[in-house]
Design a protein around this motif. Structure first.
Motif, PDB file in Angstrom:
ATOM      1  N   VAL A 116       0.865  -1.193   0.000  1.00  0.00           N
ATOM      2  CA  VAL A 116       0.000   0.000   0.000  1.00  0.00           C
ATOM      3  C   VAL A 116       0.894   1.233   0.000  1.00  0.00           C
ATOM      4  CG1 VAL A 116      -1.794   1.260   1.253  1.00  0.00           C
ATOM      5  CG2 VAL A 116      -1.773  -1.253   1.292  1.00  0.00           C
ATOM      6  N   CYS A 118       1.227   5.460  -0.190  1.00  0.00           N
ATOM      7  CA  CYS A 118       0.591   6.779  -0.110  1.00  0.00           C
ATOM      8  C   CYS A 118       1.617   7.799  -0.609  1.00  0.00           C
ATOM      9  CB  CYS A 118       0.141   7.032   1.332  1.00  0.00           C
ATOM     10  SG  CYS A 118      -0.537   8.653   1.616  1.00  0.00           S
ATOM     11  N   GLY A 119       2.490   8.283   0.279  1.00  0.00           N
ATOM     12  CA  GLY A 119       3.511   9.243  -0.154  1.00  0.00           C
ATOM     13  C   GLY A 119       4.801   8.579  -0.606  1.00  0.00           C
ATOM     14  N   GLY A 120       4.944   7.266  -0.385  1.00  0.00           N
ATOM     15  CA  GLY A 120       6.152   6.551  -0.809  1.00  0.00           C
ATOM     16  C   GLY A 120       7.381   6.871   0.030  1.00  0.00           C
ATOM     17  N   SER A 122       8.340   5.494   2.938  1.00  0.00           N
ATOM     18  CA  SER A 122       8.886   4.406   3.760  1.00  0.00           C
ATOM     19  C   SER A 122      10.348   4.181   3.375  1.00  0.00           C
ATOM     20  CB  SER A 122       8.077   3.129   3.513  1.00  0.00           C
ATOM     21  OG  SER A 122       8.828   1.997   3.861  1.00  0.00           O
ATOM     22  N   SER A 127       6.219   0.199   0.700  1.00  0.00           N
ATOM     23  CA  SER A 127       5.049   0.528  -0.109  1.00  0.00           C
ATOM     24  C   SER A 127       5.196   0.103  -1.568  1.00  0.00           C
ATOM     25  CB  SER A 127       4.759   2.028  -0.011  1.00  0.00           C
ATOM     26  OG  SER A 127       5.934   2.780  -0.140  1.00  0.00           O
ATOM     27  N   GLY A 156      -7.237   9.142   1.735  1.00  0.00           N
ATOM     28  CA  GLY A 156      -6.176   8.256   2.222  1.00  0.00           C
ATOM     29  C   GLY A 156      -4.846   8.319   1.491  1.00  0.00           C
ATOM     30  N   THR A 178       7.294  17.216   9.011  1.00  0.00           N
ATOM     31  CA  THR A 178       8.080  18.398   8.671  1.00  0.00           C
ATOM     32  C   THR A 178       8.469  18.493   7.194  1.00  0.00           C
ATOM     33  OG1 THR A 178      10.052  17.179   9.318  1.00  0.00           O
ATOM     34  CG2 THR A 178       9.062  18.594  10.989  1.00  0.00           C
ATOM     35  N   GLY A 183       3.491  11.211   3.029  1.00  0.00           N
ATOM     36  CA  GLY A 183       2.088  10.803   2.921  1.00  0.00           C
ATOM     37  C   GLY A 183       1.352  10.898   4.250  1.00  0.00           C
ATOM     38  N   GLY A 186       0.839   6.910   5.705  1.00  0.00           N
ATOM     39  CA  GLY A 186       1.882   6.225   6.474  1.00  0.00           C
ATOM     40  C   GLY A 186       2.195   6.951   7.764  1.00  0.00           C
ATOM     41  N   PHE A 193       4.857  12.902  14.178  1.00  0.00           N
ATOM     42  CA  PHE A 193       5.507  14.008  14.883  1.00  0.00           C
ATOM     43  C   PHE A 193       5.595  15.205  13.940  1.00  0.00           C
ATOM     44  CE2 PHE A 193       7.077  10.123  16.753  1.00  0.00           C
ATOM     45  CZ  PHE A 193       7.006  10.386  18.112  1.00  0.00           C
ATOM     46  N   VAL A 244      -6.717   2.912   4.915  1.00  0.00           N
ATOM     47  CA  VAL A 244      -7.553   4.048   5.301  1.00  0.00           C
ATOM     48  C   VAL A 244      -7.840   4.856   4.036  1.00  0.00           C
ATOM     49  CG1 VAL A 244      -7.738   6.127   6.705  1.00  0.00           C
ATOM     50  CG2 VAL A 244      -6.554   4.118   7.613  1.00  0.00           C
ATOM     51  N   GLN A 393      14.178  14.087  16.787  1.00  0.00           N
ATOM     52  CA  GLN A 393      12.942  14.838  16.558  1.00  0.00           C
ATOM     53  C   GLN A 393      12.196  14.943  17.876  1.00  0.00           C
ATOM     54  OE1 GLN A 393      10.179  13.420  13.465  1.00  0.00           O
ATOM     55  NE2 GLN A 393       9.531  15.554  13.248  1.00  0.00           N
ATOM     56  N   TYR A 452      10.017   3.648  16.473  1.00  0.00           N
ATOM     57  CA  TYR A 452       8.903   4.239  15.726  1.00  0.00           C
ATOM     58  C   TYR A 452       8.628   3.262  14.583  1.00  0.00           C
ATOM     59  CZ  TYR A 452       6.371   8.179  13.511  1.00  0.00           C
ATOM     60  OH  TYR A 452       5.425   9.011  12.972  1.00  0.00           O
ATOM     61  N   LEU A 490       3.206  -5.778   4.633  1.00  0.00           N
ATOM     62  CA  LEU A 490       4.358  -4.926   4.305  1.00  0.00           C
ATOM     63  C   LEU A 490       4.261  -3.642   5.134  1.00  0.00           C
ATOM     64  CD1 LEU A 490       4.698  -5.537   0.463  1.00  0.00           C
ATOM     65  CD2 LEU A 490       6.069  -6.472   2.331  1.00  0.00           C
TER      66      LEU A 490
HETATM   67  C1  LIG Z   1      11.723  13.006   4.103  1.00  0.00           C
HETATM   68  C2  LIG Z   1      10.958  12.374   5.237  1.00  0.00           C
HETATM   69  C3  LIG Z   1      10.490  13.172   6.274  1.00  0.00           C
HETATM   70  C4  LIG Z   1       9.773  12.606   7.335  1.00  0.00           C
HETATM   71  N1  LIG Z   1       9.335  13.420   8.353  1.00  0.00           N
HETATM   72  C5  LIG Z   1       8.597  12.896   9.350  1.00  0.00           C
HETATM   73  C6  LIG Z   1       8.068  13.730  10.384  1.00  0.00           C
HETATM   74  O1  LIG Z   1       8.310  14.930  10.422  1.00  0.00           O
HETATM   75  N2  LIG Z   1       7.310  13.153  11.339  1.00  0.00           N
HETATM   76  C7  LIG Z   1       7.039  11.816  11.366  1.00  0.00           C
HETATM   77  O2  LIG Z   1       6.331  11.364  12.260  1.00  0.00           O
HETATM   78  N3  LIG Z   1       7.544  10.994  10.397  1.00  0.00           N
HETATM   79  C8  LIG Z   1       8.301  11.504   9.411  1.00  0.00           C
HETATM   80  N4  LIG Z   1       8.813  10.690   8.428  1.00  0.00           N
HETATM   81  C9  LIG Z   1       8.538   9.248   8.497  1.00  0.00           C
HETATM   82  C10 LIG Z   1       7.215   8.981   7.776  1.00  0.00           C
HETATM   83  O3  LIG Z   1       6.153   9.262   8.662  1.00  0.00           O
HETATM   84  C11 LIG Z   1       7.133   7.516   7.345  1.00  0.00           C
HETATM   85  O4  LIG Z   1       8.160   7.238   6.434  1.00  0.00           O
HETATM   86  C12 LIG Z   1       5.765   7.187   6.752  1.00  0.00           C
HETATM   87  O5  LIG Z   1       5.647   5.804   6.570  1.00  0.00           O
HETATM   88  C13 LIG Z   1       5.586   7.883   5.435  1.00  0.00           C
HETATM   89  O6  LIG Z   1       4.297   7.737   4.989  1.00  0.00           O
HETATM   90  P1  LIG Z   1       4.017   7.623   3.423  1.00  0.00           P
HETATM   91  O7  LIG Z   1       2.567   7.489   3.274  1.00  0.00           O
HETATM   92  O8  LIG Z   1       4.732   8.700   2.704  1.00  0.00           O
HETATM   93  O9  LIG Z   1       4.778   6.266   3.136  1.00  0.00           O
HETATM   94  P2  LIG Z   1       4.483   5.061   2.138  1.00  0.00           P
HETATM   95  O10 LIG Z   1       5.838   4.535   1.819  1.00  0.00           O
HETATM   96  O11 LIG Z   1       3.597   5.419   1.029  1.00  0.00           O
HETATM   97  O12 LIG Z   1       3.712   4.049   3.078  1.00  0.00           O
HETATM   98  C14 LIG Z   1       4.343   3.458   4.189  1.00  0.00           C
HETATM   99  C15 LIG Z   1       3.408   2.462   4.833  1.00  0.00           C
HETATM  100  O13 LIG Z   1       2.315   3.171   5.399  1.00  0.00           O
HETATM  101  C16 LIG Z   1       1.132   2.414   5.309  1.00  0.00           C
HETATM  102  N5  LIG Z   1       0.113   3.241   4.647  1.00  0.00           N
HETATM  103  C17 LIG Z   1       0.298   4.255   3.759  1.00  0.00           C
HETATM  104  N6  LIG Z   1      -0.878   4.805   3.436  1.00  0.00           N
HETATM  105  C18 LIG Z   1      -1.827   4.125   4.115  1.00  0.00           C
HETATM  106  C19 LIG Z   1      -3.241   4.229   4.209  1.00  0.00           C
HETATM  107  N7  LIG Z   1      -3.939   5.158   3.547  1.00  0.00           N
HETATM  108  N8  LIG Z   1      -3.895   3.338   5.010  1.00  0.00           N
HETATM  109  C20 LIG Z   1      -3.231   2.412   5.718  1.00  0.00           C
HETATM  110  N9  LIG Z   1      -1.878   2.281   5.672  1.00  0.00           N
HETATM  111  C21 LIG Z   1      -1.200   3.134   4.889  1.00  0.00           C
HETATM  112  C22 LIG Z   1       1.449   1.159   4.554  1.00  0.00           C
HETATM  113  O14 LIG Z   1       1.676   0.112   5.477  1.00  0.00           O
HETATM  114  C23 LIG Z   1       2.760   1.489   3.867  1.00  0.00           C
HETATM  115  O15 LIG Z   1       3.560   0.368   3.707  1.00  0.00           O
HETATM  116  C24 LIG Z   1       9.533  11.217   7.353  1.00  0.00           C
HETATM  117  C25 LIG Z   1      10.022  10.409   6.320  1.00  0.00           C
HETATM  118  C26 LIG Z   1      10.728  10.979   5.276  1.00  0.00           C
HETATM  119  C27 LIG Z   1      11.245  10.094   4.183  1.00  0.00           C
END
Ligand SMILES: Cc1cc2nc3c(=O)[nH]c(=O)nc-3n(C[C@H](O)[C@H](O)[C@H](O)COP(=O)(O)OP(=O)(O)OC[C@H]3O[C@@H](n4cnc5c(N)ncnc54)[C@H](O)[C@@H]3O)c2cc1C
Length: 499
Positions: A116, A118-120, A122, A127, A156, A178, A183, A186, A193, A244, A393, A452, A490
């Motif tokens: 799954v 969202c913002g990629g 991980s 994802s 979502g 920040t 996404g 995730g 935070f 979600v 953080q 985390y 995953l």
């Molecule tokens: C540049 C950068 C800055 C960051 N800054 C912060 C920060 O300030 N604070 C903080 O707390 N974290 C931070 N993070 C960590 C970030 O919260 C995690 O990497 C998070 O998983 C990113 O979410 P994503 O949707 O972009 O990831 P994705 O790689 O798209 O998804 C990660 C996982 O989230 C789950 N997921 C995604 N979307 C859904 C959905 N709609 N429903 C259910 N599950 C879902 C899935 O299990 C998926 O495998 C940062 C990461 C990066 C790379």
């Protein structure tokens, strides 16, 4: 036109011309497809999926189904960390919860590996996947604010920037991370935070409800009053409990202008900087967010140490609040100034984020013992073609006032999430950089207490317990109820078949 602008316009041109071809045309372009396509199960057993079934799924969607070999598939399968290079059997891009339900049901009925996205963001690349179905939620992006009720409805697949922008436009805010291209999906399901987290709690503390497609393909509304167990589990259980499709966030009134930026010192001041931060960070006002970090850039420049701050209290009090940080002496840089909050939230965005590969280790810290400062100081080794980034953080404030079992996120007493990242140019050999960070992390790990869930890439029993701590038994029970076959694996996985 500068290089970034050129790249942006080239990408935009590529995308707009990359309208998705029909599935028949996509199949026709593939040389190896006959009546079935190769895929893998959750356990990575090879399986064959009937082409007719994939065609039927595609026809039933409002959104896209992408096969390998076209531009939209290539874009979808990639994640921020360019060291991850995986190829799903196919990608589904839903336009609503009904498409998500169809995709989840298809994957579950075939025991197909499911990722799954969202913002990629991980780091571990959870994802995307090899040989499974990728559910790419980038077609599910939208934020709508109900000003009167101070609520944001966020689809979502949305990015944090959409939530910040729409909320702040009407003088409201909730905690987001920040970097604005992270996404919502995730970040919120794991914790969340951010610069106003100490004032308003984690992103997940601000959830009023979620709509979630569970492994049985049902769309469930979960809130304090409806499916409360599921609501509890989604707030900290990561992606373990379903997809979600909509988040409902509580918003708070806040002025647009905050005071933020960085105060940096030469690395020779590392000890003084961490010593002052451990006192200051522990007792800071909830309106103050103050990260401490150290590291060096890829160009081999000298290492630096310093603070990143965001003061969201009254602007005329900022100077007094930040005085202890400035008492350390002449900084190399002091960029702290009044910011528009949404601009500050975008200030660390990277417009070319896929140029470098990266690897991360992380854990929560409740304190900064001298032994940790010693280890931080000893481990920094600046090199050309290697960026090192050790970041704490800031947590605490309202985040620490929520009980460890009130949501599935247990790490309420931590002072910070400490993470160590190494980045290197994509074309370089990864192993040396990764080994360096693993060794460095070994010297820091004694000061950590749990992880985390977004940062963990290993899934030993110890890690599972450290991820979820006191909440692990209840999460396991709920995982068995909502996802008995571990379709959603995953992630920082709660494997119902393991302990
Ligand atoms: C540049 C950068 C800055 C960051 N800054 C912060 C920060 O300030 N604070 C903080 O707390 N974290 C931070 N993070 C960590 C970030 O919260 C995690 O990497 C998070 O998983 C990113 O979410 P994503 O949707 O972009 O990831 P994705 O790689 O798209 O998804 C990660 C996982 O989230 C789950 N997921 C995604 N979307 C859904 C959905 N709609 N429903 C259910 N599950 C879902 C899935 O299990 C998926 O495998 C940062 C990461 C990066 C790379």
């Amino acid at each position: 036109m500068d290089r970034r602008a050129f790249l942006r316009s080239a990408v935009a041109a590529g995308l707009s011309s990359a309208t998705v071809p029909s599935l028949a045309a996509q199949f026709a372009a593939l040389t190896e497809v006959n009546t079935s396509i190769e895929a893998v199960t959750g356990n990575r057993t090879e399986i064959e999926i009937e082409r007719a079934a994939v065609e039927e799924l595609s026809a039933s969607l409002r959104g896209n189904l992408l096969m390998p070999g076209n531009a939209a598939y290539e874009k979808a399968r990639k994640v921020l960390n360019s060291g991850i290079d995986k190829h799903p059997a196919f990608v589904v891009q839903p336009t609503g919860a009904t498409d998500v339900r169809k995709a989840v049901t298809f994957a579950r009925e075939r025991d197909m590996l499911l990722a799954v996205k969202c913002g990629g963001h991980s780091y571990a690349g959870k994802s995307t996947c090899n040989g499974g179905m990728q559910l790419d939620l980038s077609t599910l992006r939208h934020a709508r604010v109900d000003t009167a009720r101070r609520i944001a409805h966020v689809a979502g697949g949305s990015l944090l920037g959409e939530l910040d922008r729409e909320s702040m436009a009407v003088g409201l805010v909730t905690t987001a991370g920040t970097v604005s291209h992270t996404g919502v999906g995730g970040l919120t399901t794991a914790g969340g935070f951010g610069r106003v987290g100490r004032r308003f709690g984690l992103a997940l503390d601000n959830l009023r409800s979620v709509d979630v497609v569970t492994a049985d393909g049902q769309l469930r509304h979960a809130s304090a009053d409806e499916n409360p167990d599921l609501f509890w589990a989604v707030r900290g259980g990561g992606g373990n409990f379903g997809v979600v499709t909509n988040f409902e966030f509580q918003l708070h009134p806040m002025q647009r202008t905050v005071v933020g930026g960085d105060i940096l010192f030469p690395v020779s001041m590392l000890r003084e900087v961490y010593e002052i931060w451990r006192e200051y960070g522990a007792v800071a006002s909830n309106d103050l967010y103050c990260d401490v970090y150290t590291g060096s850039l890829m160009e081999g420049a000298d290492a630096i140490v310093g603070f990143h701050v965001c003061w969201s209290g009254p602007e005329n009090k900022a100077e007094k609040v930040l005085a202890p940080l400035r008492s350390l002496g002449e900084p190399i840089l002091d960029s702290v100034k009044a910011w528009d909050y949404v601009d500050l939230q975008r200030s660390a965005d990277n417009t070319e984020p896929r140029n470098d590969a990266s690897y991360m280790k992380a854990g929560f810290i409740n304190d900064v013992p001298d032994s940790l400062i010693d280890a931080i100081e000893n481990g920094i080794e600046p090199r050309d073609r290697r960026a090192i980034f050790l970041y704490c953080q800031h947590s605490g404030g309202i985040i620490g006032q929520v009980g460890a079992t009130d949501t599935a996120f247990a790490h309420r007493k931590s002072l910070a999430n400490m993470f160590l990242i190494v980045q290197w140019p994509n074309e370089d050999e990864a192993a040396g950089h990764i080994n360096y960070i693993k060794n460095y992390w070994r010297s820091l790990e004694h000061a950590t207490d749990g992880y985390y869930t977004v940062d963990t890439s290993t899934e030993s029993r110890e890690v599972r317990h450290a991820n979820y701590q006191v909440n692990f038994p209840r999460l396991m029970e709920l995982k068995k109820r909502y996802d008995p076959t571990n379709l959603f694996r995953l992630n920082a996985n709660i494997n119902p078949a393991a302990g």
